[in-house]
Design an enzyme around this catalytic site. Structure first.
Site, PDB file in Angstrom:
ATOM      1  N   ARG A  16       0.847  -1.208   0.000  1.00 48.21           N
ATOM      2  CA  ARG A  16       0.000   0.000   0.000  1.00 48.21           C
ATOM      3  C   ARG A  16       0.881   1.256   0.000  1.00 48.21           C
ATOM      4  O   ARG A  16       2.105   1.178   0.069  1.00 48.21           O
ATOM      5  CB  ARG A  16      -0.918   0.003   1.226  1.00 48.21           C
ATOM      6  CG  ARG A  16      -0.152   0.150   2.522  1.00 48.21           C
ATOM      7  CD  ARG A  16      -1.061   0.050   3.738  1.00 48.21           C
ATOM      8  NE  ARG A  16      -0.406   0.617   4.911  1.00 48.21           N
ATOM      9  CZ  ARG A  16      -0.784   0.422   6.169  1.00 48.21           C
ATOM     10  NH1 ARG A  16      -1.824  -0.340   6.432  1.00 48.21           N
ATOM     11  NH2 ARG A  16      -0.127   0.992   7.164  1.00 48.21           N
ATOM     12  N   VAL A  64      10.803  -7.609   7.001  1.00 52.65           N
ATOM     13  CA  VAL A  64      12.162  -7.199   6.603  1.00 52.65           C
ATOM     14  C   VAL A  64      13.154  -7.148   7.770  1.00 52.65           C
ATOM     15  O   VAL A  64      14.361  -7.114   7.543  1.00 52.65           O
ATOM     16  CB  VAL A  64      12.172  -5.837   5.863  1.00 52.65           C
ATOM     17  CG1 VAL A  64      11.413  -5.913   4.547  1.00 52.65           C
ATOM     18  CG2 VAL A  64      11.637  -4.705   6.752  1.00 52.65           C
ATOM     19  N   TYR A 154      11.688   7.439  15.223  1.00 52.62           N
ATOM     20  CA  TYR A 154      11.539   7.529  13.761  1.00 52.62           C
ATOM     21  C   TYR A 154      12.559   8.498  13.154  1.00 52.62           C
ATOM     22  O   TYR A 154      13.159   8.205  12.111  1.00 52.62           O
ATOM     23  CB  TYR A 154      10.107   7.976  13.465  1.00 52.62           C
ATOM     24  CG  TYR A 154       9.705   8.006  12.006  1.00 52.62           C
ATOM     25  CD1 TYR A 154       9.419   6.841  11.310  1.00 52.62           C
ATOM     26  CD2 TYR A 154       9.565   9.222  11.332  1.00 52.62           C
ATOM     27  CE1 TYR A 154       9.006   6.878   9.980  1.00 52.62           C
ATOM     28  CE2 TYR A 154       9.153   9.271  10.012  1.00 52.62           C
ATOM     29  CZ  TYR A 154       8.879   8.094   9.339  1.00 52.62           C
ATOM     30  OH  TYR A 154       8.469   8.138   8.025  1.00 52.62           O
ATOM     31  N   LYS A 158      15.334   7.563  10.429  1.00 46.87           N
ATOM     32  CA  LYS A 158      15.340   8.185   9.099  1.00 46.87           C
ATOM     33  C   LYS A 158      16.633   8.972   8.842  1.00 46.87           C
ATOM     34  O   LYS A 158      17.079   9.079   7.691  1.00 46.87           O
ATOM     35  CB  LYS A 158      14.111   9.066   8.922  1.00 46.87           C
ATOM     36  CG  LYS A 158      12.798   8.262   8.828  1.00 46.87           C
ATOM     37  CD  LYS A 158      12.873   7.141   7.802  1.00 46.87           C
ATOM     38  CE  LYS A 158      11.514   6.647   7.346  1.00 46.87           C
ATOM     39  NZ  LYS A 158      11.647   5.470   6.441  1.00 46.87           N
TER      40      LYS A 158
END
Ligand SMILES: NC(=O)c1ccc[n+]([C@@H]2O[C@H](COP(=O)([O-])OP(=O)(O)OC[C@H]3O[C@@H](n4cnc5c(N)ncnc54)[C@H](O)[C@@H]3O)[C@@H](O)[C@H]2O)c1
Length: 253
Positions: A16, A64, A154, A158
């Site tokens: 998605r 993953v 996060y 990132k």
């Protein structure tokens, strides 16, 4: 490369959102595409939109962040589609919270999916790229890499993706492999819908508020990111490596 050879791309988190749009876009560029996501059945829609348009695609279920599942998934892609030489590390999750309320489990989940996941996937795929003397890796960073309230986990992940990308570019360049990162700002997906719900805003209202802060005065769409990934994964981008492209409707630094 002859027209009978078709490059094989892997897009993680392709069921998605940005991943699905990227898988469809890479198929439109003539790639065979493996759509990897947690649940193989969830990949069906993306796969069918590719095969329905005459392309080649398979869905593969894998986490993953799990080493054995990654190795098995990449082996299956090589077996069923051919050696993968394009990899888009897109799978991601949010576990937002202010630092003092953030659990160690939520820290680990985010770092594991984004960073460990990208590491495991890239390590598993690089041999195929090196053998082919061609490879394209694109990693999903984020404007949150610059810091964002409630996203210590996060934003660390990132920002980490950017360092990882630059190191891949340095190590793998001599094998014909490039590595770049895209760093989206606000993109309309289930992920941003969940953020709106968390802060108690309707998604339309949340988008309007975000758009007002963006120079082009609109929020991003998954296709905005897929377009940039199509460039970085293209044959013509062989001299562009180790870069981070912010896709945010305006400048960020
Ligand atoms: N939406 C945005 O505004 C935005 C902005 C910047 C960066 N990003 C990044 O872009 C990427 C895609 O985001 P999105 O908005 O499309 O998110 P999304 O939540 O809509 O889709 C993420 C997909 O990743 C899959 N996934 C999650 N954990 C996985 C795992 N362990 N193994 C395999 N698949 C897994 C999910 O099942 C889902 O299909 C993410 O890396 C995200 O951090 C998104």
């Amino acid at each position: 490369m002859s027209t009978t050879e078709q490059r094989v791309a892997i897009v993680t988190g392709g069921a998605r959102g940005i991943g699905a749009a990227t898988a469809v876009r890479l198929a439109a560029e003539g790639r065979a595409v493996a759509v990897i996501d947690l649940d193989e059945a969830a990949c069906k829609e993306t796969v069918e939109s590719i095969t329905g348009a005459g392309g080649r695609a398979i869905g593969v279920g894998a986490d993953v962040s799990d080493e054995a599942q990654v190795v098995a998934a990449v082996a299956r892609v090589a077996e069923e589609l051919g050696a993968p030489t394009i990899l888009v590390n897109n799978a991601g999750v949010l576990r937002d919270n202010l630092l003092f309320k953030m659990s160690a489990a939520d820290w680990d989940t985010v770092l594991n999916v984004h960073l460990r996941g990208a590491f495991l996937m890239t390590r598993a795929v690089q041999k195929h790229m090196v053998d082919a003397k061609f490879g394209r890796v694109v990693n999903l960073s984020s404007s949150s890499a610059l810091g964002n309230r409630g996203q210590a986990n996060y934003s660390a992940a990132k920002a980490g993706m950017q360092g990882f990308t630059k190191t891949l570019a340095i190590e793998l360049g001599k094998f014909g492999v490039t590595a770049n990162a895209v760093a989206p700002g606000f993109i309309v997906t289930d992920m941003t819908a969940a953020t709106a719900a968390r802060v108690g805003m309707g998604f339309e209202e949340f988008q309007a508020a975000a758009a007002g802060q963006i120079p082009v005065q609109r929020v991003g769409r998954p296709e905005d990111v897929a377009n940039a990934i199509a460039f970085f994964t293209g044959e013509a981008a062989g001299f562009v490596s180790g870069q981070v492209l912010y896709i945010a409707g305006g400048p960020l630094d």
